[in-house]
Design an enzyme around this catalytic site. Structure first.
Site, PDB file in Angstrom:
ATOM      1  CE1 TYR A   1      -9.869  11.750  29.148  1.00  0.00           C
ATOM      2  CE2 TYR A   1      -8.006  10.648  28.123  1.00  0.00           C
ATOM      3  CZ  TYR A   1      -8.605  11.796  28.594  1.00  0.00           C
ATOM      4  OH  TYR A   1      -7.944  12.989  28.526  1.00  0.00           O
TER       5      TYR A   1
ATOM      6  CE  LYS B   1      -6.813  12.826  34.965  1.00  0.00           C
ATOM      7  NZ  LYS B   1      -7.691  13.862  35.545  1.00  0.00           N
TER       8      LYS B   1
ATOM      9  CG  HIS C   1     -13.837  14.316  33.641  1.00  0.00           C
ATOM     10  ND1 HIS C   1     -13.257  15.434  33.087  1.00  0.00           N
ATOM     11  CD2 HIS C   1     -15.067  14.710  34.060  1.00  0.00           C
ATOM     12  CE1 HIS C   1     -14.084  16.455  33.168  1.00  0.00           C
ATOM     13  NE2 HIS C   1     -15.202  16.050  33.756  1.00  0.00           N
TER      14      HIS C   1
END
Length: 300
Positions: free
Chosen positions: A234, A275, A242
């Protein structure tokens, strides 16, 4: 341990050696809420794991202890921010080893703590009740104590307050503070060496260097198993951001082959959950850490 180390050590971490291998530690745990708050300030969030056996909860409802990754403990030790206490015995041995005198003392401590908690709750609720009666005009500042007592009796207020009291469970353990149970004599260097041995033994020491490099850049790291990685990273406190990265275990990126299927599946998974799929390693000649991110672009 130097005087500066003693001054800086603030967080107590409990760990248990594995019965099969004395150089392997089970998950390090933190029980004290003040210590957990300090860990959060240092950018270590851990995973809450405490619950009642008959009342399973979702992760967001779990309580202490806080479970840390081994990398968290190594980083804390390198910065002289924690003290690890090695528990010698199992739970059954600890309970069996409590003498009657020690048991009576612990029972008295629990009784005193509960009495103090009940007294505080009772006073707080009575003060709230009085403030409410004043707000709706039933009583005022000149109302006598006898009149207040009569009102309480007529409304069964004392019984209602007593039925609403709750038992405050302690966050830390008085038993674990016993020197005969927790090993306190190891210095920070001794414990650090033990933890490093565990990493060398599993040939994953370079993974810690990836962890450390990301922490030095301001990332907060948590276990990444649910996103197919070793860590998730993070850019700040997880309550505000997020996670951005899914970090894999370190590899020798100069000579070790990268499995194409793993790279494609990891990149696709990372793109799906928004991600970056990240691999990295440490260059032995210079000791510098390098990261490479892979993102699935899609076709057609």
């Amino acid at each position: 341990m130097t005087e500066e180390d003693v001054r800086r050590v603030a967080i107590t971490i409990y760990a248990k050696k594995c019965a099969e291998a004395e150089e392997v530690l089970m998950s390090p745990l933190v029980f004290d809420m003040h210590d957990i708050q300090l860990l959060r300030k240092y950018g270590i969030c851990g995973v809450l794991s405490g619950t009642l056996p008959t009342a399973a909860q979702q992760n967001v409802f779990l309580s202490v202890p806080l479970r840390l990754m081994l990398e968290d403990v190594l980083w804390l030790h390198q910065n002289n921010l924690a003290d690890v206490k090695i528990i010698r015995q199992g739970g059954d041995e600890i309970i069996a080893g409590i003498t009657p005198e020690r048991g009576a003392k612990l029972a008295k401590l629990v009784e005193d703590r509960l009495t103090k908690s009940f007294d505080y709750q009772t006073k707080f609720k009575k003060d709230q009740h009085i403030a409410k009666l004043k707000k709706i005009g039933i009583i005022n500042d000149e109302t006598s104590a006898e009149e207040l007592q009569r009102l309480d009796k007529s409304n069964n207020n004392d019984q209602l307050i007593e039925s609403s009291l709750f038992i405050d469970i302690a966050d830390n353990s008085s038993i674990l503070k016993d020197d005969s149970i927790a090993l306190n004599s190891l210095s920070c260097d001794d414990i650090r060496n033990l933890l490093f041995k565990q990493y060398e033994r599993s040939e994953k020491m370079q993974t810690y260097f990836l962890y450390k490099a990301l922490r030095d850049q301001g990332y907060v790291l948590s276990p990444g198993g649910r996103f197919g990685g070793k860590f998730i990273a993070y850019p700040g406190d997880p309550l505000r951001f997020h996670s951005h990265l899914t970090i894999q275990e370190a590899i020798d990126y100069r000579s070790e082959p990268i499995d194409l299927i793993s790279m494609i599946s990891g990149a696709r998974l990372g793109t799906t959950v928004k991600k970056l799929w990240v691999i990295g390693g440490v260059e032995e000649e210079t000791g510098s850490t390098h990261f490479f991110s892979v993102e699935w672009a899609g076709f057609g």
